[in-house]
Enzyme design. Structure first.
Site, PDB file in Angstrom:
ATOM      1  N   SER A 160      46.110  69.568 -59.681  1.00 20.11           N
ATOM      2  CA  SER A 160      47.200  70.069 -58.846  1.00 20.11           C
ATOM      3  C   SER A 160      48.227  70.790 -59.740  1.00 20.11           C
ATOM      4  O   SER A 160      47.871  71.711 -60.478  1.00 20.11           O
ATOM      5  CB  SER A 160      47.825  68.916 -58.067  1.00 20.11           C
ATOM      6  OG  SER A 160      48.721  69.380 -57.090  1.00 20.11           O
ATOM      7  N   ASP A 330      40.083  70.541 -49.430  1.00 20.40           N
ATOM      8  CA  ASP A 330      41.445  70.717 -49.948  1.00 20.40           C
ATOM      9  C   ASP A 330      41.986  72.037 -49.414  1.00 20.40           C
ATOM     10  O   ASP A 330      41.667  73.110 -49.902  1.00 20.40           O
ATOM     11  CB  ASP A 330      41.404  70.727 -51.478  1.00 20.40           C
ATOM     12  CG  ASP A 330      42.789  70.871 -52.108  1.00 20.40           C
ATOM     13  OD1 ASP A 330      43.777  71.028 -51.369  1.00 20.40           O
ATOM     14  OD2 ASP A 330      42.863  70.819 -53.348  1.00 20.40           O
ATOM     15  N   HIS A 363      43.250  67.298 -50.574  1.00 22.84           N
ATOM     16  CA  HIS A 363      43.797  67.525 -51.915  1.00 22.84           C
ATOM     17  C   HIS A 363      43.791  66.256 -52.760  1.00 22.84           C
ATOM     18  O   HIS A 363      43.580  66.301 -53.968  1.00 22.84           O
ATOM     19  CB  HIS A 363      45.217  68.087 -51.793  1.00 22.84           C
ATOM     20  CG  HIS A 363      45.819  68.480 -53.105  1.00 22.84           C
ATOM     21  ND1 HIS A 363      45.243  69.423 -53.928  1.00 22.84           N
ATOM     22  CD2 HIS A 363      46.946  68.052 -53.744  1.00 22.84           C
ATOM     23  CE1 HIS A 363      45.990  69.573 -55.019  1.00 22.84           C
ATOM     24  NE2 HIS A 363      47.011  68.751 -54.930  1.00 22.84           N
TER      25      HIS A 363
END
Length: 405
Positions: A160, A330, A363
């Site tokens: 991320s 995601d 995610h």
């Protein structure tokens, strides 16, 4: 095997203080600051087995292992945020690698941030803490490595926002890492992602307890804004399928088929209860100004900007080998964004491995135990370990002291 048995055990944080100012991309600078970090495993004689793990938005330097109490005993449920990934015999094996987690400046987990005293004014920074960028964090991390005497990393790893930092390492300090592992990330934020961040920030700054970011002086915390910000963010971390499977349309405390209360104020659905729980928990430990700073750093990250938006041109600075991983569900950092990174790297003739994991978790999949994902990570770090010299077991002192500018 229990979590404590499979963990690194109790890990003690370390810190290094810097008097030399850190120039920031905004034109401001940060001086007289402290960075907190943790290390796991042992550094080999030629300092070639170090792996830097970059943290995401609400994480910290506590990557693996357990916190301890005043007696040194492990605190239950205090595992590092990537404890399933890092440790003896795990995909990032601390019997082979010396792993470093650094808390970025502006955070609220020990490194100098908005809740600390500004040496220029003698007052708590609050909203006056300078805006920081991903590039600034990378420069700060490099200073910690300088203080530890580590000139080149075996790898930089992040997921991320941490993945953005890993990419930035490959561009800012291309010869200081041999491998870049970027997971569930993107070369910049889409307009939709910036919009989510802005709504979350507005929830915080419009909380009456925010006081323009100087709520410390008023003895309050803008909990309502933090709760809503976390609820907004958490929705984006999960896939629709996971939310539907886990919660569906189930009502709170009632059997399927029972009538709702018909209230606009009470919690009716289990998903509402879950989001409020996450928001309440977040507001107990996270700093509001830190949330503003970190989401803004996300917004600003765009290495292609100085190359007219040409990501291939931006990536031409890199020399490392790359592993890029994405997850099919995601939607915040979709596989298409990873494809952009991979294409730009391939356009430059770089060594790139790419894995697109068909996982249902959204995610948050990068934090979970999908066996295919863990298998890819293990295989890649085994490849890196095979490149290390045979002297990896020779331990040296890696205590950090401030680097000389």
């Amino acid at each position: 095997m229990t979590t404590q048995q499979s963990s690194l055990g109790v890990v003690t944080p370390q810190s290094v203080h810097f008097e030399t100012p850190l120039p920031l991309r905004s034109g401001a600078s940060l001086r007289d600051y402290t960075l907190v970090f943790e290390t796991y495993g042992t550094l080999n004689a030629d300092r070639s087995n170090a792996v830097l793990v970059c943290h995401a938005l609400n994480a910290s330097h506590h990557v693996a292992g357990l916190h301890g109490d005043l007696t040194g005993q492990p605190i239950p449920r205090s595992e590092g945020w990537w404890d399933n990934m890092i440790g003896p015999g795990k995909p990032l094996d601390t019997d082979k690698f010396f792993v470093i987690g650094i808390n970025n400046p502006g955070s609220c987990f020990g490194s100098t941030g908005p809740m600390h005293v500004n040496p220029d004014t003698g007052r708590i920074y609050g909203a006056s803490f300078p805006v920081v960028t991903v590039e600034d964090w990378v420069d700060a991390q490099a200073r910690v490595l300088d203080a530890m005497g580590i000139e080149q990393l075996a790898a930089v790893l992040g997921g991320s926002l941490g993945g953005m930092q890993a990419l930035s390492w490959a561009l800012q300090h291309p010869h200081r890492l041999r491998h870049c592992v970027a997971v569930a990330t993107a070369p910049n934020l889409s307009a939709q992602n910036i919009a989510f961040n802005e709504v979350a920030r507005r929830a915080i700054v419009t909380d009456p307890d925010f006081h323009g970011g100087h709520f410390y002086a008023h003895g309050v915390v803008p909990r309502r804004g933090l709760r809503v910000a976390r609820m907004i963010g958490h929705i984006t971390y999960l896939s629709d399928d996971v939310m539907d499977t886990k919660f569906g349309r189930e009502l709170v405390g009632r059997e399927l088929g029972e009538a709702p209360h018909y209230s606009t104020q009470e919690i009716e659905f289990q998903i509402e209860s879950y989001l409020r729980y996450q928001g309440d928990k977040f507001s107990d430990y996270f700093d509001a100004n830190t949330y503003l700073l970190i989401t803004r750093a996300l917004d600003y990250f765009d290495p292609a900007r100085t190359f007219g938006g040409n990501l291939t041109a931006a990536m031409a600075q890199a020399v490392a080998k790359f592993l890029v991983i994405s997850f099919t569900t995601d939607w915040r950092f979709s596989p298409a964004r990873s494809h952009e990174i991979v294409k730009a790297l391939l356009d430059n003739g770089l060594d790139v491995a790419y894995a697109e994991i068909d996982a249902p978790h959204g995610h948050d999949a990068f934090l979970l135990d999908d066996p295919r994902y863990m298998g890819v990570m293990r295989a890649y770090f085994d490849r890196i370990a095979a490149e290390l010299p045979a002297s990896t077991r020779t331990v040296i002192d890696a205590t950090a002291t401030e680097a000389t500018p």
